[in-house]
Write an enzyme that holds these catalytic residues in place. Structure first.
Site: not given
Ligand code: NVA
Ligand code: CP
Length: 298
Positions: A128, A131, A216, A256, A284
């Site tokens: 990600h 982020q 997270d 995040c 972001r």
């Molecule tokens: N690790 C989380 C991040 C969400 C922004 C996911 O992949 O669901």
């Molecule tokens: N942190 C993040 O990516 O949030 P969303 O899943 O809301 O996009």
């Protein structure tokens, strides 16, 4: 020539990322935004829910004079079997850049190999990177520099954690993970790190002297459903205000989002005075505007 994609940090230098972060900070405080993305069109192909990523990209484009189209995967012919490569060729002939959120990093790679315009990872099962750009921008906004030196990650070693590992390589900070046995980063991720990844035996060791304290959710979107068993395994791997006492005196807390209060964070942590999660979420928007400028007009 093939376009420059942003799937992770592999093909980016510290200098490039720093310039994107600095531009994000500049854009954040401009009285009047430029029309720098005038007539540019961004596609957002999302297989998964999103609040921050979707809104920041869509509004970020609009505020810089560009436009965007949101394409839920379930409404695309890809969901009925149209090959990813065909979809990439067609969409990239009409758009100037494409953000993809997918449970398969491999799909992102195939898409980017067949796209004539930049592809941006809006979250995959592996990384990600957008982020972490916002996290680093938030650190610089708070501390005035990018001398992170040490980050403490408490919890599941997931996609966000993997992007931190990549950032640690580039920005040369120590990345300390305190996670339950069996939830360490995958071997293919560990092998990419440059001696600055530390799996600690205690939470205290991870936190000691850390300038960023972060975590997270324990179960990511692509993972299996949260089980009662998993909640038991992760008990003790959460962040509460007492953790900040063990970190550097200037440490900031980041997450995040979305967060599960009472699981990876205590109920009061997001609104603690060391928490910067709301600026982090807002950033972001600014840092991704800078990323779009970098990929589309530089
Ligand atoms: N690790 C989380 C991040 C969400 C922004 C996911 O992949 O669901
Ligand atoms: N942190 C993040 O990516 O949030 P969303 O899943 O809301 O996009």
């Amino acid at each position: 020539m093939s376009p420059k994609h942003f799937l992770n940090f592999h093909n980016f230098s510290k200098e490039e990322l720093t310039s994107i972060i600095d531009r994000g900070l500049e854009l954040k405080f401009l009285d009047k935004l430029p029309n720098s993305l005038d007539n540019k069109s961004l596609g957002l192909v999302f297989e998964k829910p999103s609040t921050r990523t979707r809104v920041s990209f869509e509004i970020g484009m609009q505020k810089l004079g560009g436009n965007s189209i949101f394409l839920s995967n379930s409404e695309l012919q890809m969901s009925r079997g149209e090959p990813v490569s065909d979809t990439a060729k067609v969409l990239s002939s009409m758009l100037d850049a494409i953000v993809i959120r997918t449970a398969s990093h491999e799909l992102l790679e195939i898409f980017s190999q067949n796209s004539s315009v930049p592809v941006i990872n809006g979250l995959s099962d592996l990384y990600h990177p957008c982020q972490i750009l916002a996290d680093l921008m938030t650190f610089k906004e708070c501390q005035g520099n990018l001398d992170v030196s040490k980050v403490a990650w408490i919890g599941d070693s997931n996609n966000v954690c993997n992007s931190y590992i990549e950032a640690a390589n580039l920005f040369n900070f120590s990345f300390n993970i305190f996670c339950p046995k069996g939830f360490e980063p995958k071997p293919e991720i560990i092998k990419t790190q440059k001696n600055n990844l530390i799996l600690t035996k205690t939470k205290e060791e991870a936190l000691k002297g850390a300038k960023i304290v972060t975590t997270d959710v324990w179960t990511s979107m692509h993972s299996e459903k949260q089980t009662h068993e998993k909640l038991k395994i992760f008990k003790g791997y959460s962040i509460d205000p007492s953790c900040m006492e063990l970190a550097d005196s200037e440490a900031i807390f980041l997450h995040c989002l979305p967060a599960h209060r009472g699981e990876e964070v205590s109920i009061d942590m997001l609104d603690h005075d060391r928490s910067k999660v709301w600026s982090q979420a807002e950033n972001r928007l600014h840092v991704q505007q800078a990323l779009l400028e970098y990929l589309l007009i530089n």
